[in-house]
Design an enzyme around this catalytic site. Structure first.
Site, short mmCIF file in Angstrom:
data_model
loop_
_atom_site.label_atom_id
_atom_site.label_comp_id
_atom_site.label_asym_id
_atom_site.label_seq_id
_atom_site.Cartn_x
_atom_site.Cartn_y
_atom_site.Cartn_z
CD GLU A 189 -3.00 1.36 2.63
OE1 GLU A 189 -3.22 -0.19 2.24
OE2 GLU A 189 -3.48 1.98 3.32
CG ASP A 239 -1.96 -1.65 4.96
OD1 ASP A 239 -1.66 -2.07 5.66
OD2 ASP A 239 -2.74 0.26 5.33
CE1 TYR A 288 -3.38 -0.86 8.40
CE2 TYR A 288 -4.95 -1.50 9.17
CZ TYR A 288 -4.59 -0.91 8.60
OH TYR A 288 -4.68 -0.39 7.38
#
Lengths: 74, 698
Positions: free
Chosen positions: B16, B117, B327
């Site tokens: 990403e 992600d 994350y």
């Protein structure tokens, strides 16, 4: 018809106040009794004066207080 | 022509962000890692189990929803599609080179791995790249799913890649973008065009599917505050003494509603001794907190450091990209043992700041407290245990400390507290006081600096103790209006009502502030906000209702779980908006007038400072000269003869503080510059206080 205080559109069934100022007037009138009970003796003009001086009072409520005071004086 | 020297097929990994790509490549590389640069774009080439891997990255979204019609006044717009961002936003031309490189790399690749992600946004980014830049590889590509960018997690994710995982997420994400675009573009264009046609100049007036309900929360709160009528009540406090120590006890009724009653109590109790009638000690447990999800982190960071939610999100993303935390865009409050508590705690032990606490947790039971919220994509936020390769900035350090200490706290023992309540009888009237103390610190020893858990000690009292009177105070109080929202409590409200996503909530609030709807740290609704709200209430009430947006969120969840077709949701959105647009178009002139007045009022309020200290009739306002284009402070009573004026610095944003200078009575303003430095100065150039400073400097 415009609101007599702020010139917003007045609500139909009321005597010339917008939705917000109408709500304030209703609340001011309703709470007068609570103030009278709290302080014992209290007239309408003193109530409006004290209410408009409080920092907690909402701005629109204060505008209504000034309007109601002036109307009475007139 | 191939971008690589070797023409044999390879595996193309799509990440990403560039930082994530570098981390993934480092983790996968068995020997040396080759880095090829095309302008500013890095491609990582590595060998793994005898196979070549090429790791490339997006830079967030490379494709966006738009309409082929570029003219910004055209509405309704229902003909929408996905376009490369550089075609829509000319400022982001650099995207074209990135897409071209990915397209070129895709030509010789035979295996594709999506390593973006694992959430709706990440899946949408990966899906679009695979679909548009990699020639429809979105269904055959593999998915690498990881929650931290540590070497072990990334390697494990690439050992267990799955084909077609996350298609539901991508569909839901893409539908969300389309539905939001349809609502946002049409309603915002309708409002902006109404303004433009009947006022001078152009102003972007926006409203959207999630912006609508958020605006409605703030307006409703603002109305409550502005229409508030306080009522009086009284509180009584007695100060009592035993030997040299004193206690303050409050009258048992928290609100005495009549002054006569309060005066009577005061009269009866004044100068009388108090007798302790009851001492109650009760023990209670304070359980460890839940592991952090993004919303919790944003709330804690706001309370502890004053970081606004979008700032916390930005900082936490930087910590994630440096493999320090997992994350952050998660709603989970659970930490499964599979994240390997032992490895993390041993990693944290190496950091001298956390060594002592990490060792203590390691010696405990190591059972994590778990919260009720779950997120199938990622666990709650936790530190990875890795040591930072670079020096953290002050804000990164603060947030990292909070995350690590919270991680320790969830493993902590229950804190045991004791509450002591004392009742004192003064001439038949009961007064109460209480204290609390920690019996067993438990998890608080790790997290005390982030919670308000200070002990409140009171002197030792037993029943029938006599206390001598010191004073009795009767305080007049008034009921208070509800608190204004701040960015954090507004985010909390959005979370409670389940509107927006964990990723978008902070940005929606920021957009509303940027549009001039909200002002101040404690959020005030401006006149523009009221005008937009009134228009929406009249012509499109669904857009400001929570029900509609919540229903769409539910449908998006169904799409994610493959229980609903995305076309149905899009068609419903189109049907809903058509009626609203028709009504707005019919009343364009009225709406334009209302919005115009509100914009003028808001600008005037922003530019108005205090009462003019010279004429005491007009107001000092910030004016920009048409002749010189320079700004200055002048009196609104200029036409009536007042010539009060003062120059202002020409750079930075000027905001009124609402205060006046104690020396000269002129307004004090804040001037904020781009590099976040702020000046606070009196606008009067001849102010005595300035002369005194100059004299001192000499």
């Amino acid at each position: 018809m415009k609101c007599r205080i702020c010139k917003r559109e007045a609500i139909e069934h009321n005597s010339g106040f917008c939705l917000y100022h109408n709500e304030c007037i209703t609340k001011i009138e309703a709470d007068f009794e609570k103030w009278q009970q709290a302080y014992g003796e209290l007239n309408w003009q003193t109530y409006l004066q004290r209410l408009s001086e409080r920092p907690e009072t909402g701005n629109w409520t204060k505008e209504c207080c000034y309007f109601l005071k002036k109307r009475k004086e007139a | 022509m191939s971008l690589l020297h070797d023409s044999s097929p390879y595996t193309l990994v799509i990440c990403e962000k560039p930082d994530a790509a570098e981390r993934v490549a480092e983790a996968l590389s068995e020997k040396e890692l080759n880095i090829t640069k095309y302008g500013n774009i890095k491609i990582f080439i590595l060998k793994r189990s005898g196979r070549t891997y090429v790791v490339c990255s997006a830079i967030g979204h490379l494709y966006t929803v738009s309409s082929p019609f570029q003219k910004r006044y055209v509405y309704p717009v229902f003909d929408v599609g996905w376009f490369p961002i550089h075609m829509i936003d000319l400022k982001r031309k650099y995207i074209s080179q990135r897409i071209a490189i990915i397209k070129k790399l895709a030509e010789n690749a035979d295996v594709f791995i999506n390593a973006c992600d694992f959430d709706q946004e990440g899946e949408t980014i990966g899906f679009n790249i695979l679909k548009y830049a990699c020639n429809e590889k979105q269904t055959t590509a593999f998915r690498a799913k990881f929650s931290t960018l540590t070497k072990t997690d990334v390697q494990e994710a690439f050992r267990t890649t799955v084909q077609g995982l996350g298609i539901g997420l991508a569909k839901a994400g893409r539908t969300r973008h389309i539905v939001d675009f349809i609502f946002g573009i049409n309603l915002s264009r309708a409002l902006s065009e109404s303004f433009h046609k009947f006022n001078q100049g152009y102003r972007v007036i926006t409203i959207g599917r999630v912006q609508g309900p958020v605006l409605s929360y703030v307006i409703n709160r603002e109305v409550e505050i502005r229409t508030f009528v306080p009522t009086p009540f009284w509180r009584l406090h007695a100060e009592l003494a035993k030997a040299d120590s004193t206690i303050i006890a409050a009258y048992e009724k928290k609100r005495v509603l009549k002054i006569s009653e309060a005066q009577n109590i005061k009269k009866r109790c004044r100068g009388k001794k108090g007798v302790v009638t009851k001492v109650t000690k009760s023990k209670y447990n304070q359980f460890p907190p839940f592991p952090l999800n993004l919303g919790d982190l944003q709330k804690c960071a706001y309370q502890a450091f004053g970081f606004i939610p979008s700032q916390t999100l930005r900082i936490s993303e930087r910590l994630y990209l440096n493999a320090l935390i997992s994350y952050p865009r998660t709603s989970s409050q659970k930490l499964p043992p599979s994240i390997d508590y032992l490895r993390i705690l041993k990693g944290l032990q190496r950091d001298k700041v956390f060594n002592k606490d990490a060792t203590e947790v390691l010696h405990g039971k190591m059972i994590s407290n778990q919260g009720p919220k779950n997120d199938p994509a990622h666990p709650a936020i936790y530190p990875t245990g890795d040591i930072s390769k670079y020096v953290l900035s002050s804000s990164e350090n603060k947030l990292y400390d909070l995350i690590v200490r919270r991680f320790f706290a969830v493993f902590g023992e229950v804190a045991k507290m004791e509450r002591i309540s004392v009742t004192v009888d003064i001439d038949g009237y009961l007064f109460n006081t209480y204290g609390k103390q920690t019996l067993c610190e438990g998890w608080l020893k790790f997290y005390r600096k982030y919670v308000n858990a200070d002990d409140k000690l009171i002197l030792h009292l037993v029943e029938n103790d006599e206390l001598s009177p010191k004073s009795l105070v009767m305080e007049e109080k008034f009921t208070q209006p509800p608190r204004r929202y701040d960015q954090c409590s507004l985010l909390e409200k959005m979370e409670q009502e389940n509107i927006g996503t964990k990723t978008t909530r902070a940005n929606i609030i920021k957009t509303l502030c940027d549009r001039g709807y909200f002002s101040g740290t404690r959020i005030f609704a401006t006149d523009i906000a009221f005008a937009v709200f009134d228009v929406m209430k009249q012509y499109s009430p669904e857009i400001i209702s929570v029900e509609m947006t919540r229903k769409i969120e539910d449908n998006l969840d169904k799409i994610e779980r493959s229980k609903m077709d995305e076309k149905i949701v899009i068609h419903q959105a189109v049907d809903q908006i058509m009626d609203s647009l028709f009504e707005i178009k019919k009343a364009e002139q009225e709406i334009g007038g209302k919005l115009g007045q509100a914009v003028i009022k808001t600008i005037h309020k922003q530019h108005r400072l205090n009462l003019c200290p010279i004429c005491k009739k007009g107001f000092l306002i910030i004016i920009r000269s048409k002749k010189t284009n320079k700004r200055f402070v002048g009196c609104s009573g200029y036409n009536a003869g007042c010539r009060a004026s003062a120059p202002l610095p020409q750079n930075g944003t000027v905001t009124s503080t609402g205060k006046t200078c104690s020396s000269c009575g002129w307004p004090i303003v804040n001037i904020r510059f781009k590099r976040k430095s702020t000046w606070r100065l009196c606008t009067n150039t001849t102010c005595i206080s300035k002369k005194m400073v100059k004299k001192d400097e000499m």
